[in-house]
Scaffold this active site. Structure first.
Site: not given
Ligand code: CP
Length: 313
Positions: A137, A109, A87, A59-60
């Site tokens: 998040h 992330r 590397k 999603r993100t």
């Molecule tokens: N909710 C969420 O962060 O989903 P993803 O891990 O798929 O990005």
């Protein structure tokens, strides 16, 4: 509304009410763009967004990519698996390299809590935290708040129950802070083994059973069991977890009759949420995904636009 650029979005902890409202209000306009037959505006033409994901995401990552493309930015998805990270290049050198290419926004992330802060202190461009370890998040919390606002008009005075693996959840941490900032009453609930010692510090009532937590709630937000972060056995079996803590039809009856059912995804169907509850008419799981694109468009716009630049130009 202030015309200042947003230079970083690292967490809800350091987000003001004014900035949160600014992001949510801006997302309203972009939601309309995402529903047009041609879902594209030239707003960020000539700007560069790099998605740097060291952890898995559906999603993100996809919604940040779509958000950037719908704003006409040049979007690069760095594949960490095929990058020079393999590397031995350090995070510091990787982001310095991306920054040297005049990147306007780095969306990252990472499995380490604090990683987004670490790079934000070392680059000229804006940094957006797309999830750092068990810390925060923030864009998930913003899209969740946006989704609730779309349905209920306001967060003020609503009761939101966040249930499940609180201990390992950056979503719970960010949501608890943002929803309270916006005036909601937040309840946290999880089995004893999934309630961190520090969660009382979130300032919310904490329940070790799900039933009292969802009693009369306007919103029930279920969390995924973070199996990849569970150090030891936090419960005996998934079946036992589902039996004691899963959201099923019977438990849902305790919530307000018009309660929204939310889940950040990915869902473990049959574990924290029953199939028929995930697909219930009051489930807004896919609306959360739609909101994610609009909210991330708003964030990229506020980070990368030129001063005075209107939304659609
Ligand atoms: N909710 C969420 O962060 O989903 P993803 O891990 O798929 O990005």
């Amino acid at each position: 509304m202030s015309d200042e650029r947003l230079t970083r979005l690292l967490g809800i902890e350091d987000l003001s009410r004014t900035t949160a409202d600014r992001i949510l209000d801006t997302a309203e306009a972009f939601l309309e763009v995402t529903r047009r037959p041609v879902r594209k505006v030239p707003t960020l033409r000539g700007k560069t967004v790099i998605n740097l994901f060291y952890e898995n995401s559906t999603r993100t990552r996809t919604s940040f990519e779509l958000a950037g493309k719908r704003l006409s930015a040049d979007v690069v998805n760095m594949s960490v698996a095929t990058s020079s990270t393999k590397k031995g290049e350090t995070l510091r050198d990787t982001v310095a390299t991306l920054d040297a290419m005049h990147t306007d926004v780095i969306v990252m992330r990472h499995s380490a809590s604090g990683a987004a802060q670490y790079i934000a202190d070392r680059v000229k461009g804006a940094v957006v935290n797309a999830g750092d370890g068990m810390h925060e998040h923030p864009t998930q919390a913003l899209l969740d708040a946006f989704t609730i606002r779309q349905h209920k008009g306001t967060l003020a005075g609503l009761t939101v129950a966040i249930c499940g693996d609180i201990a390992h959840s950056r979503v719970a941490r960010s949501n608890a802070q943002l929803l309270r900032l916006l005036g909601a009453n937040v309840r946290l609930s999880g089995p004893q083994t999934m309630l961190p010692r520090h969660c009382k510090g979130f300032g919310c009532p904490v329940y070790d059973r799900i039933e009292p937590a969802i009693e009369g709630a306007d919103v029930v937000m279920m969390l995924r069991i973070q199996q990849e972060r569970l150090g030891g056995a936090s419960f005996s079996t998934l079946r036992e977890y589902s039996r004691v803590f899963g959201l099923n039809r019977q438990r849902l009856e305790r919530a307000h009759p018009e309660a929204l059912i939310m889940h950040p995804g990915p869902m473990n169907r049959g574990v924290e949420i029953a199939d028929d509850v995930a697909d219930h008419r009051r489930s807004v799981v896919l609306e959360q995904v739609e909101s994610g694109v609009a909210v991330r468009m708003a964030i990229l716009y506020l980070c990368a636009r030129d001063p005075g630049q209107p939304l659609g130009a």
